[in-house]
Design a protein around this motif. Structure first.
Motif, PDB file in Angstrom:
ATOM      1  N   ARG A 139       0.836  -1.209   0.000  1.00 41.42           N
ATOM      2  CA  ARG A 139       0.000   0.000   0.000  1.00 41.42           C
ATOM      3  C   ARG A 139       0.866   1.253   0.000  1.00 41.42           C
ATOM      4  NH1 ARG A 139      -4.621   0.027   4.328  1.00 41.42           N
ATOM      5  NH2 ARG A 139      -4.972   2.022   3.288  1.00 41.42           N
TER       6      ARG A 139
ATOM      7  N   THR B 273       1.864   2.763  -3.424  1.00 40.81           N
ATOM      8  CA  THR B 273       0.876   3.477  -4.239  1.00 40.81           C
ATOM      9  C   THR B 273       0.171   4.607  -3.502  1.00 40.81           C
ATOM     10  OG1 THR B 273      -0.833   1.867  -3.637  1.00 40.81           O
ATOM     11  CG2 THR B 273       0.443   1.437  -5.647  1.00 40.81           C
ATOM     12  N   CYS B 274       0.461   4.789  -2.235  1.00 41.20           N
ATOM     13  CA  CYS B 274      -0.267   5.822  -1.480  1.00 41.20           C
ATOM     14  C   CYS B 274       0.322   7.206  -1.744  1.00 41.20           C
ATOM     15  CB  CYS B 274      -0.268   5.510   0.004  1.00 41.20           C
ATOM     16  SG  CYS B 274       1.283   5.848   0.832  1.00 41.20           S
ATOM     17  N   ASP B 275      -0.516   8.197  -1.555  1.00 39.14           N
ATOM     18  CA  ASP B 275      -0.085   9.585  -1.736  1.00 39.14           C
ATOM     19  C   ASP B 275       0.537  10.156  -0.470  1.00 39.14           C
ATOM     20  OD1 ASP B 275      -0.979   9.660  -4.372  1.00 39.14           O
ATOM     21  OD2 ASP B 275      -3.012  10.211  -3.760  1.00 39.14           O
ATOM     22  N   CYS B 276       0.088   9.675   0.690  1.00 39.37           N
ATOM     23  CA  CYS B 276       0.547  10.232   1.961  1.00 39.37           C
ATOM     24  C   CYS B 276       0.880   9.093   2.923  1.00 39.37           C
ATOM     25  CB  CYS B 276      -0.534  11.140   2.552  1.00 39.37           C
ATOM     26  SG  CYS B 276      -0.059  11.881   4.111  1.00 39.37           S
TER      27      CYS B 276
ATOM     28  N   GLN C 130      -0.694   9.413   6.415  1.00 42.75           N
ATOM     29  CA  GLN C 130      -2.097   9.027   6.454  1.00 42.75           C
ATOM     30  C   GLN C 130      -2.224   7.501   6.482  1.00 42.75           C
ATOM     31  OE1 GLN C 130      -4.396  10.666   3.262  1.00 42.75           O
ATOM     32  NE2 GLN C 130      -6.338   9.856   4.018  1.00 42.75           N
TER      33      GLN C 130
END
Length: 113
Positions: free
Chosen positions: A22, A25-28, A31
């Motif tokens: 994950r 591919t996550c932006d933050c 978070q």
């Protein structure tokens, strides 16, 4: 009411791998860490461990970090050596001063002149 036991130790390998997938591919990352209930730093530690296990070549930053750790270790060793020799020199000087104040002759090297 039963208290929930806090998990001590490592998370299951499957959980870590899923978190790392994950993370790709996550932006933050912060978070994502919040969603998983772990720290952002923990995610990055897992990423480094995974890279070490996979034999991923070291980045220039990691190489510099390793070099920095090695140089720090050497500096600590040399500092300890200097402290040891300073202490030994102080003891020798203290013994010489005792001999001089007690009237004994101080042993010195004779010059060949």
């Amino acid at each position: 009411m039963a208290k929930r036991k806090r998990r001590i130790g490592k998370y299951p390998k499957a959980f870590r791998q899923a978190a790392l997938e994950r993370m790709k591919t996550c932006d933050c990352v912060s978070q994502l860490a919040g969603e998983l209930g772990i720290s952002r730093a923990q995610l990055y530690r897992w990423k480094l461990e995974a890279n070490d296990e996979e034999g991923v070549p070291n980045t220039p930053i990691r190489e510099l970090q390793k070099q920095n750790q090695e140089l720090t270790r050497i500096l600590v060793e040399k500092t300890l050596e200097v402290d040891f020799f300073k202490g030994a020199l102080q003891k020798i000087e203290a013994r010489r001063q005792k001999r001089v104040s007690s009237g004994e002759t101080v042993s010195t090297t004779k010059s060949g002149s």
